[in-house]
Design a protein around this motif. Structure first.
Motif: not given
Length: 194
Positions: A182-191
């Protein structure tokens, strides 16, 4: 009163009043983002998203089918901080472990550092505890899978504006075969606009 003493007392009063600050208790569930850097809300959000992904993956059912319905045993390994800032991955790891246990779908064993503490206690019991209550050697539960990953970041700045991008990657490997299941990811972007 002496002028120098009066001046000194006045100076101390001004410094003391300028150093005072207000502390307010807030709910741990409340999201407060002061700097735009990784914070507790990010850690919790990423852990929840990653656990949802991993627990809905087919690897659990595949393992159960191949092992008479048994639950897989997982150990959470290292989650390395490769970002531009200091991130304490221990809180993130603990959120993931808690969710694993609460799901009831997998079994969890201690990571290497905690296993050493347990083994030390078991060794002490062999010498100091009664034979009826001392825990036996060779009864540890071996993990079937290990979860590892990293937290990465990219920062883009221009004048008073900044964008912080974080990507957390996790992968689950079969400990016997080294197969990534299994491979997973989570992305967060903040301005951030200063």
């Amino acid at each position: 009163m002496n002028t120098k003493l009066l001046s000194l007392l006045l100076f101390i009063a001004i410094v003391a009043s300028s150093c005072s600050h207000k502390v307010e208790r807030v709910s741990p569930d409340e999201t407060i983002d002061l700097s735009g850097r990784w914070n507790d809300a990010d850690s919790k959000m990423v852990a929840e998203a990653m656990v949802d992904q991993i627990l809905s993956g087919g690897w659990i059912d595949n393992f159960a089918k191949a092992n008479d319905g048994a639950k897989p045993v997982v150990v959470v390994g290292l989650v390395s901080n490769k970002s531009h800032e200091h991130i304490n991955s221990a809180t993130f790891i603990k959120d993931v472990e808690r969710s694993f246990i609460n799901s009831g779908r997998v079994r969890l064993v201690q990571a290497a550092d905690k296993r050493e503490q347990l083994r030390s206690e078991r060794a002490a019991q062999q010498e100091f505890a009664s034979s009826a209550t001392a825990k036996k050697w060779g009864k540890e539960l071996g993990a079937d899978f290990m979860l590892n990953g990293d937290i990465n970041s990219i920062v883009d700045t221009y004048k008073k504006e900044r964008v912080n991008f974080y990507q957390t990657n996790l992968e689950l490997s079969d400990l016997e075969t080294n197969e990534i299941v299994w491979i997973g990811d989570k992305k967060i972007k903040k301005y951030i606009n200063k």
